[in-house]
Design a protein around this motif. Structure first.
Motif, mmCIF file in Angstrom:
data_model
loop_
_atom_site.group_PDB
_atom_site.id
_atom_site.type_symbol
_atom_site.label_atom_id
_atom_site.label_comp_id
_atom_site.label_asym_id
_atom_site.label_seq_id
_atom_site.Cartn_x
_atom_site.Cartn_y
_atom_site.Cartn_z
ATOM 1 N N ARG A 1 -110.232 -71.072 95.493
ATOM 2 C CA ARG A 1 -109.442 -71.963 96.345
ATOM 3 C C ARG A 1 -109.590 -73.418 95.894
ATOM 4 N NH1 ARG A 1 -108.789 -71.954 102.863
ATOM 5 N NH2 ARG A 1 -107.753 -73.968 103.008
ATOM 6 N N PHE B 1 -104.971 -63.993 110.125
ATOM 7 C CA PHE B 1 -105.019 -64.314 111.556
ATOM 8 C C PHE B 1 -105.782 -63.222 112.287
ATOM 9 C CE2 PHE B 1 -101.647 -67.302 110.638
ATOM 10 C CZ PHE B 1 -101.830 -68.293 111.575
ATOM 11 N N SER C 1 -105.132 -71.037 101.396
ATOM 12 C CA SER C 1 -106.059 -69.951 101.728
ATOM 13 C C SER C 1 -105.752 -68.667 100.969
ATOM 14 C CB SER C 1 -106.054 -69.683 103.233
ATOM 15 O OG SER C 1 -104.914 -68.950 103.594
ATOM 16 N N PHE D 1 -96.525 -70.974 108.307
ATOM 17 C CA PHE D 1 -97.809 -71.540 107.921
ATOM 18 C C PHE D 1 -97.788 -71.954 106.458
ATOM 19 C CE2 PHE D 1 -102.296 -72.190 107.993
ATOM 20 C CZ PHE D 1 -102.567 -72.410 109.322
ATOM 21 N N PRO E 1 -114.667 -72.048 112.428
ATOM 22 C CA PRO E 1 -114.154 -71.151 111.397
ATOM 23 C C PRO E 1 -112.636 -71.060 111.338
ATOM 24 C CG PRO E 1 -114.826 -69.879 113.295
ATOM 25 C CD PRO E 1 -115.128 -71.309 113.613
ATOM 26 N N ARG E 2 -111.940 -71.877 112.126
ATOM 27 C CA ARG E 2 -110.485 -71.881 111.994
ATOM 28 C C ARG E 2 -110.115 -72.805 110.852
ATOM 29 N NH1 ARG E 2 -108.986 -73.960 117.618
ATOM 30 N NH2 ARG E 2 -106.857 -73.735 116.895
ATOM 31 N N GLU E 3 -108.821 -72.844 110.485
ATOM 32 C CA GLU E 3 -108.399 -73.668 109.365
ATOM 33 C C GLU E 3 -107.132 -74.440 109.684
ATOM 34 O OE1 GLU E 3 -107.922 -71.054 106.057
ATOM 35 O OE2 GLU E 3 -110.031 -71.206 105.514
ATOM 36 N N ILE F 1 -113.920 -66.373 97.066
ATOM 37 C CA ILE F 1 -113.116 -67.067 98.068
ATOM 38 C C ILE F 1 -113.119 -68.582 97.852
ATOM 39 C CG2 ILE F 1 -112.815 -67.486 100.535
ATOM 40 C CD1 ILE F 1 -114.150 -64.733 100.994
ATOM 41 N N ARG G 1 -110.516 -76.986 105.337
ATOM 42 C CA ARG G 1 -111.369 -75.794 105.446
ATOM 43 C C ARG G 1 -112.471 -75.970 106.479
ATOM 44 N NH1 ARG G 1 -114.575 -74.716 101.189
ATOM 45 N NH2 ARG G 1 -114.216 -76.670 100.087
ATOM 46 N N LYS H 1 -106.206 -68.791 112.911
ATOM 47 C CA LYS H 1 -106.196 -68.512 111.472
ATOM 48 C C LYS H 1 -107.639 -68.681 111.045
ATOM 49 C CE LYS H 1 -104.490 -70.072 107.000
ATOM 50 N NZ LYS H 1 -105.562 -70.828 106.338
ATOM 51 N N LEU H 2 -108.222 -67.619 110.522
ATOM 52 C CA LEU H 2 -109.659 -67.624 110.288
ATOM 53 C C LEU H 2 -109.987 -67.905 108.828
ATOM 54 C CD1 LEU H 2 -112.185 -66.953 112.099
ATOM 55 C CD2 LEU H 2 -112.270 -64.810 110.821
ATOM 56 N N SER H 3 -111.075 -68.655 108.630
ATOM 57 C CA SER H 3 -111.578 -68.873 107.276
ATOM 58 C C SER H 3 -111.986 -67.537 106.672
ATOM 59 C CB SER H 3 -112.786 -69.804 107.330
ATOM 60 O OG SER H 3 -113.542 -69.669 106.150
ATOM 61 N N ARG I 1 -94.202 -65.704 110.819
ATOM 62 C CA ARG I 1 -95.441 -66.400 111.125
ATOM 63 C C ARG I 1 -96.146 -66.826 109.838
ATOM 64 N NH1 ARG I 1 -98.750 -62.606 114.259
ATOM 65 N NH2 ARG I 1 -98.551 -61.497 112.316
ATOM 66 N N ALA J 1 -116.742 -73.160 105.553
ATOM 67 C CA ALA J 1 -116.939 -72.600 106.883
ATOM 68 C C ALA J 1 -118.295 -71.905 106.970
ATOM 69 C CB ALA J 1 -115.818 -71.611 107.192
#
Lengths: 313, 323
Positions: free
Chosen positions: A47, B221, A172, A165, A289-291, A43, A284, B251-253, A161, A24
């Motif tokens: 991963r 999140f 992550s 996921f 920047p979302r996953e 990070i 990724r 959901k953020l990196s 929640r 990202a």
């Protein structure tokens, strides 16, 4: 074989290198700032390494179970082994929240219990056939799924929640300790499975024939179940249920190297690592920047690939 | 000697024979159903017709409700809070299992949760109106309720502007305009008081304080620009570092999170969200101890308490201006 092995390792190196470079955040090759080093070492790298361990774990478990049960559909996810591990992890999360080590332990126990349950249900006096095994796997999987759904319903909304996921497979939450644990598990599991490779080759012909050749069938079965539960437990505790890896990776490997387990098991480990690291790089970066959950990506690649393999054979 | 004839069971009247009992059951049930329907019709049509009026809900639907609304069900915790806030809490006969505020809400009959409310429980409560924010298969849900003669009012307020509009509409529905108008005036005055200290409420300018709102720690999140909290944070005098993410709750990196360098982290406080994610360990926010917690219920339930949270965070962000 040496050539194929070499190529596979080369491919692993390429995929790992690409995974390290992509993410990202764009990182320079040299002269990283302190923050960029933190992103890379704290990070991204854990991963990627965890992804490699999880992929190797699921693939060797699939390879071992398929040979032992003489069934091409035997796979941690389909047999309910992953769900057993998932339920174990969840129970650890609910009852021993502060003790993180209980998660892999209960995951291992859950995976083991699910394996034994499926095996017991599938085995009849007449022996074990494909239909019974798959049916038992489906029953155990759906039963465990409903227990998991009940638990998530009883937990409060915030925990629910994170679990929904996680159940889809999510890398992550990789930590350095998690990597050590998964790495240890996959090394031990692969060594056990490889030590049983010759016996597994004989058992692929039939348990009785293997027995006639002097294979201690019961011991082999226990070791393979134990090793599969160990690696799947560690993988699920770290990343939830990542599907299709244990199914398609050993199939692809057999397509290339044949069905000798002395080759199938180690090659599956490497190919599984390649597959999951590749899928997680997509997870990724695709909507950064979302996953995305990595399990969604492996299923998206794995399902069509499996149908293709099915039609080919 | 006469032989005794084989004993015959006494013939019972048809309705009491074995097969007859089934008929009795059927007949009784039908009778009950008919009378129930008839009763409902009578109440509606003849002797004393309930005077009705028409209001418009947030979907733009015309909803026919009694002039005097006395029994309502709320299917969302924030709607429950808002109904209490306009002084109509005593008319709530059913709420969700999530509804824990105010304290009196806990004593009201539960009809399931927001996504999976129990239709039978709702109908049994005989409400005039059901307030719905969202539900799974909301279309079918609304149809069934309306087929049972229960009005459905759909409203899903998000930002502070929405909350004010919702409070006004509720005041009209419950005929408690005095309470709702006073409340709206009070809330508006408090929001303006905050704005006077933090700067004008315009969405174009930059705020100096860069803030990350953490909704859950693992998986990580946060909020995007589709969340009402984006504007809420701006009004409190902060700028969301994730405001260019085009969704409500992404959901953020963690890589991105680490690179964002927030000066302040706000935790939407719940069981699994009590500290910042490890990705922030080198951020100015963590290094300077500028991590603040807000009760998750305040942030996730748009209602009057959103203004409580606004005041709290404005003070946390700008302690020097609130002396």
């Amino acid at each position: 074989m040496l050539l194929i092995g070499g190529l596979l390792f080369l491919l692993l190196a390429i995929v790992l290198a690409a995974a390290v470079m992509l993410g990202a955040e764009r990182l320079p090759l040299f002269d990283l700032s302190e923050q960029q080093r933190s992103i890379l070492y704290d990070i991204r790298l854990p991963r990627i390494l965890l992804g490699a361990c999880v992929g190797a774990s699921l693939a060797v478990a699939g390879a071992g179970l398929q040979s032992l049960l003489r069934n091409p559909l035997a796979e941690p996810y389909l047999l309910g082994v992953s769900n057993g591990a998932a339920l174990g992890t969840m129970l650890a999360f609910v009852f021993f929240q502060s003790l993180e080590i209980t998660r892999p332990l209960l995951a291992f126990a859950g995976a083991g219990l699910a394996t034994v349950a499926v095996y017991r249900m599938a085995k009849s006096r007449a022996g074990m056939n494909v239909e019974r095994l798959v049916l038992s796997g489906v029953i155990v999987t759906t039963f465990l799924s409903s227990v998991i759904v009940m638990l998530t319903t009883l937990l409060d909304a915030a925990k629910l929640r994170s679990f929904t996921f996680w159940l889809l497979g999510d890398l992550s939450q990789a930590t350095v300790n998690g990597v050590y644990l998964s790495f240890g598990a996959v090394i031990i599991g692969t060594i056990i499975l490889m030590s049983q490779a010759r016996a597994l080759n004989l058992m692929m012909v039939g348990e009785r024939d293997a027995f006639d050749f002097g294979v201690e069938v019961g011991r082999v079965r226990m070791l393979v179940f134990g090793a599969s539960s160990l690696v799947v437990g560690a993988a699920v505790a770290a990343s939830g249920s990542v599907g299709y890896v244990g199914l398609i990776v050993p199939h692809l490997v057999r397509l290339i190297v044949g069905s000798d387990n002395r080759l199938v098991v180690p090659f599956s480990a490497v190919a599984g690592a390649i597959f999951v690291v590749f899928a997680d790089t997509i997870a990724r970066t695709a909507i950064a920047p979302r996953e995305l959950p990595v399990g969604a990506v492996t299923a998206l690649i794995g399902a069509p690939l499996f149908i293709y393999l099915l039609r080919r054979n | 000697m006469r032989r005794e004839p084989p004993r015959q069971p006494k013939r019972l009247p048809p309705l009491l024979r074995k097969e007859g009992s089934l008929w009795i059951a059927v007949a009784l049930t039908t009778l009950m159903l008919l009378s129930a329907c008839g009763g409902a019709k009578n109440a509606g049509n003849s002797a004393t017709p309930v005077p009705m009026r028409v209001v418009t809900d947030d979907l733009g639907r015309a909803v026919t409700i009694p002039v005097k609304v006395t029994r309502v069900v709320s299917l969302a915790p924030n709607l429950t809070e808002n109904i209490f806030a306009v002084g109509a809490g005593d008319r709530l006969v059913g709420v969700t299992t999530f509804c824990n505020y105010p304290e009196q809400a806990k004593a009201i009959a539960k009809i399931g949760d927001t996504m999976t409310p129990n239709m039978e429980s709702i109908i049994a409560l005989k409400p005039d109106v059901v307030f719905v924010s969202t539900a799974s298969q909301i279309e079918a849900f609304m149809k069934t309720l309306e087929a049972n003669g229960i009005a459905v009012y759909v409203t899903n307020p998000t930002g502070t502007v929405d909350v004010m509009r919702n409070l006004k509409a509720l005041g009209e529905i419950f005929d408690t305009q005095k309470v709702s108008d006073d409340l709206i005036a009070n809330l508006t005055q408090r929001i303006n008081a905050v704005a006077n200290l933090t700067g004008p409420l315009a969405s174009h300018r930059e705020r100096p304080t860069k803030v990350f709102i953490q909704i859950s720690k693992e998986p990580l999140f946060t909020i995007g620009n589709k969340s009402h909290l984006n504007e809420w944070l701006f009004n409190a005098g902060g700028q969301s570092v994730t405001e260019n993410v085009d969704t409500a709750y992404p959901k953020l990196s963690k890589e991105t999170a680490s690179a964002l360098n927030p000066e302040v982290i706000i935790l939407s406080e719940s069981d699994d969200n009590k500290e910042p994610n490890d990705a922030f360990k080198n951020s100015p926010a963590v290094k300077n101890g500028r991590v603040y917690k807000v009760n998750a219920d305040l942030l996730s339930r748009p209602g009057p308490r959103l203004v409580d949270a606004l005041e709290q965070i404005a003070k946390d962000l700008h302690p020097e201006k609130f002396k």
